[in-house]
Motif scaffolding. Structure first.
Motif, PDB file in Angstrom:
ATOM      1  N   ASP A  45     -15.080 -43.454 -13.600  1.00 32.79           N
ATOM      2  CA  ASP A  45     -16.531 -43.481 -13.727  1.00 32.79           C
ATOM      3  C   ASP A  45     -17.039 -42.733 -14.963  1.00 32.79           C
ATOM      4  O   ASP A  45     -18.245 -42.721 -15.228  1.00 32.79           O
ATOM      5  CB  ASP A  45     -17.188 -42.865 -12.480  1.00 32.79           C
ATOM      6  CG  ASP A  45     -16.952 -43.709 -11.235  1.00 32.79           C
ATOM      7  OD1 ASP A  45     -16.845 -44.946 -11.383  1.00 32.79           O
ATOM      8  OD2 ASP A  45     -16.859 -43.141 -10.141  1.00 32.79           O
ATOM      9  N   ALA A  46     -16.150 -42.109 -15.706  1.00 27.89           N
ATOM     10  CA  ALA A  46     -16.570 -41.339 -16.884  1.00 27.89           C
ATOM     11  C   ALA A  46     -17.074 -42.275 -17.980  1.00 27.89           C
ATOM     12  O   ALA A  46     -16.548 -43.375 -18.176  1.00 27.89           O
ATOM     13  CB  ALA A  46     -15.408 -40.506 -17.396  1.00 27.89           C
ATOM     14  N   ARG A  47     -18.089 -41.822 -18.682  1.00 27.45           N
ATOM     15  CA  ARG A  47     -18.643 -42.586 -19.798  1.00 27.45           C
ATOM     16  C   ARG A  47     -18.920 -41.655 -20.972  1.00 27.45           C
ATOM     17  O   ARG A  47     -19.165 -40.460 -20.787  1.00 27.45           O
ATOM     18  CB  ARG A  47     -19.926 -43.301 -19.385  1.00 27.45           C
ATOM     19  CG  ARG A  47     -21.087 -42.390 -19.017  1.00 27.45           C
ATOM     20  CD  ARG A  47     -22.222 -43.218 -18.424  1.00 27.45           C
ATOM     21  NE  ARG A  47     -23.467 -42.491 -18.269  1.00 27.45           N
ATOM     22  CZ  ARG A  47     -23.790 -41.739 -17.223  1.00 27.45           C
ATOM     23  NH1 ARG A  47     -22.916 -41.605 -16.229  1.00 27.45           N
ATOM     24  NH2 ARG A  47     -24.958 -41.125 -17.162  1.00 27.45           N
ATOM     25  N   VAL A  48     -18.873 -42.215 -22.171  1.00 29.26           N
ATOM     26  CA  VAL A  48     -19.034 -41.420 -23.384  1.00 29.26           C
ATOM     27  C   VAL A  48     -20.447 -41.575 -23.922  1.00 29.26           C
ATOM     28  O   VAL A  48     -20.982 -42.690 -23.990  1.00 29.26           O
ATOM     29  CB  VAL A  48     -18.017 -41.853 -24.461  1.00 29.26           C
ATOM     30  CG1 VAL A  48     -18.139 -40.974 -25.705  1.00 29.26           C
ATOM     31  CG2 VAL A  48     -16.600 -41.776 -23.918  1.00 29.26           C
ATOM     32  N   LEU A  49     -21.036 -40.468 -24.324  1.00 28.21           N
ATOM     33  CA  LEU A  49     -22.344 -40.483 -24.966  1.00 28.21           C
ATOM     34  C   LEU A  49     -22.167 -40.677 -26.472  1.00 28.21           C
ATOM     35  O   LEU A  49     -21.053 -40.546 -26.991  1.00 28.21           O
ATOM     36  CB  LEU A  49     -23.070 -39.169 -24.669  1.00 28.21           C
ATOM     37  CG  LEU A  49     -23.306 -38.838 -23.191  1.00 28.21           C
ATOM     38  CD1 LEU A  49     -24.058 -37.521 -23.059  1.00 28.21           C
ATOM     39  CD2 LEU A  49     -24.045 -39.957 -22.482  1.00 28.21           C
ATOM     40  N   PRO A  50     -23.240 -40.991 -27.182  1.00 25.71           N
ATOM     41  CA  PRO A  50     -23.110 -41.200 -28.628  1.00 25.71           C
ATOM     42  C   PRO A  50     -22.498 -39.996 -29.340  1.00 25.71           C
ATOM     43  O   PRO A  50     -22.748 -38.840 -28.982  1.00 25.71           O
ATOM     44  CB  PRO A  50     -24.561 -41.424 -29.074  1.00 25.71           C
ATOM     45  CG  PRO A  50     -25.256 -41.943 -27.864  1.00 25.71           C
ATOM     46  CD  PRO A  50     -24.614 -41.249 -26.702  1.00 25.71           C
ATOM     47  N   ALA A  51     -21.692 -40.284 -30.351  1.00 22.87           N
ATOM     48  CA  ALA A  51     -21.079 -39.220 -31.145  1.00 22.87           C
ATOM     49  C   ALA A  51     -22.148 -38.447 -31.909  1.00 22.87           C
ATOM     50  O   ALA A  51     -23.141 -39.018 -32.360  1.00 22.87           O
ATOM     51  CB  ALA A  51     -20.071 -39.817 -32.120  1.00 22.87           C
ATOM     52  N   VAL A  52     -21.924 -37.139 -32.040  1.00 18.46           N
ATOM     53  CA  VAL A  52     -22.790 -36.291 -32.858  1.00 18.46           C
ATOM     54  C   VAL A  52     -21.954 -35.771 -34.024  1.00 18.46           C
ATOM     55  O   VAL A  52     -20.919 -35.136 -33.827  1.00 18.46           O
ATOM     56  CB  VAL A  52     -23.366 -35.112 -32.054  1.00 18.46           C
ATOM     57  CG1 VAL A  52     -24.239 -34.235 -32.950  1.00 18.46           C
ATOM     58  CG2 VAL A  52     -24.169 -35.623 -30.858  1.00 18.46           C
ATOM     59  N   GLU A  53     -22.393 -36.068 -35.220  1.00 15.01           N
ATOM     60  CA  GLU A  53     -21.689 -35.655 -36.432  1.00 15.01           C
ATOM     61  C   GLU A  53     -22.248 -34.320 -36.919  1.00 15.01           C
ATOM     62  O   GLU A  53     -23.452 -34.096 -36.909  1.00 15.01           O
ATOM     63  CB  GLU A  53     -21.867 -36.723 -37.506  1.00 15.01           C
ATOM     64  CG  GLU A  53     -21.213 -36.421 -38.835  1.00 15.01           C
ATOM     65  CD  GLU A  53     -21.509 -37.493 -39.879  1.00 15.01           C
ATOM     66  OE1 GLU A  53     -21.164 -37.280 -41.058  1.00 15.01           O
ATOM     67  OE2 GLU A  53     -22.108 -38.532 -39.515  1.00 15.01           O
TER      68      GLU A  53
END
Length: 314
Positions: free
Chosen positions: A197-205
């Motif tokens: 169920d894990a999901r990734v949020l947008p990358a932060v540079e």
């Protein structure tokens, strides 16, 4: 729902922990019936046993909060809590051990060596440092094998600065991890959820004036953030896939932040794992959630609901 936030502690990251706790408490107040924040002190166990608490959110940074100790105590008392269980926390906290786990899972991480302070006394510091440079070249990154918030971390470009970097590192622990410096784009990948169920949020540079050290992380002005990161579609997919692989292979729960560098060939090289991401006004997890268009109050409510429903389990 009564959510109890644990913040403070006695590590070098006490101030950051308190700032994180206050920010989460403010956000949760919009969605939770009751939210309180307490320090980690002699009143903690009585509070946990008699405070009519539905779920605990440990936001203590540094050793006690992230090395599995506090998690083990919460498991012992038998209260549901947000975050990774104690056995996996211990593995993630030790950079050398977590690198070994990632290597077995086929996850890329910079080439490295782990050196205890005692070895320098026994073998001779200059000979050890010369061997490090011969093996990895320069620059290298020196960091405590256990630690967070970039405390004790140095990027060394000149052989003459290496001994000073080791002394700085040993001020925060008795074992150093020296790894090859990887040029590329540094991004933070925030993960929500557990297992499938894990999901990734947008990358932060992060683009930093100098090293992305403690001062740069928590004092505005030295870092420029891009949320979402300026990545190609393939780079974003590589970063997301790698972050999910780390989160799942290390058995992390609820939320984590995986810091990585996309090297010049496009491979994601993992440089740090955070089971208790910072939640301050300059922290990367909240920036990722906002970049995804999520309301922090709702995100944090989802996290505490999941932990409360799971109960007091390892």
């Amino acid at each position: 729902m009564h959510a109890l936030i644990l913040a403070g502690g006695l590590s070098h990251e006490r101030d950051v922990s308190i700032r994180s706790g206050r920010r989460v408490m403010e956000a949760l107040r919009t969605t939770v019936d009751k939210v309180t924040m307490v320090d980690v002190d002699t009143e903690l166990i009585p509070t946990l046993r008699h405070g009519d608490i539905d779920v605990v959110w440990p936001l203590v940074h540094g050793a006690t909060g992230e090395d599995g100790s506090l998690q083990a105590l919460l498991e012992l008392v038998g209260v549901p809590f947000v975050g990774t269980a104690s056995p996996s926390a211990r593995v993630a906290w030790n950079k050398a051990v977590s690198k070994a786990v990632m290597a077995r899972s086929g996850i890329s991480t910079p080439d490295h060596v782990t050196l205890p302070q005692s070895l320098f006394r026994e073998v001779g510091a200059e000979q050890v440092l010369d061997t490090v440079v011969a093996r990895f070249g320069l620059p290298v990154v020196v960091k405590p094998v256990r630690g967070g918030s970039a405390l004790g971390v140095s990027i060394v470009h000149d052989r003459g600065d290496l001994a000073r970097a080791m002394v700085h590192c040993f001020a925060y622990g008795d074992t150093a991890l020296v790894e090859k410096h990887i040029p590329g784009t540094e991004v933070a990948m925030s993960v929500l959820g557990t297992g499938d169920d894990a999901r990734v949020l947008p990358a932060v540079e992060t683009v930093t004036d100098g090293a992305y050290d403690y001062d740069a992380r928590y004092n505005p002005g030295r870092v420029e953030y891009f949320a979402p990161a300026r990545l190609t579609e393939s780079q974003a997919a590589e970063a997301a896939t790698t972050a999910l692989a780390v989160h799942r292979s290390m058995d992390l729960r609820d939320l984590s932040r995986i810091d990585l560098i996309l090297d010049e060939t496009g491979v994601a090289q993992v440089i740090d794992i955070n089971i208790t991401p910072g939640m301050t006004e300059t922290s990367l997890f909240p920036q990722a959630a906002e970049a995804a268009g999520l309301d922090l109050g709702r995100v944090y409510r989802e996290v505490v609901d999941t932990a409360a429903a799971r109960g007091a389990t390892r």
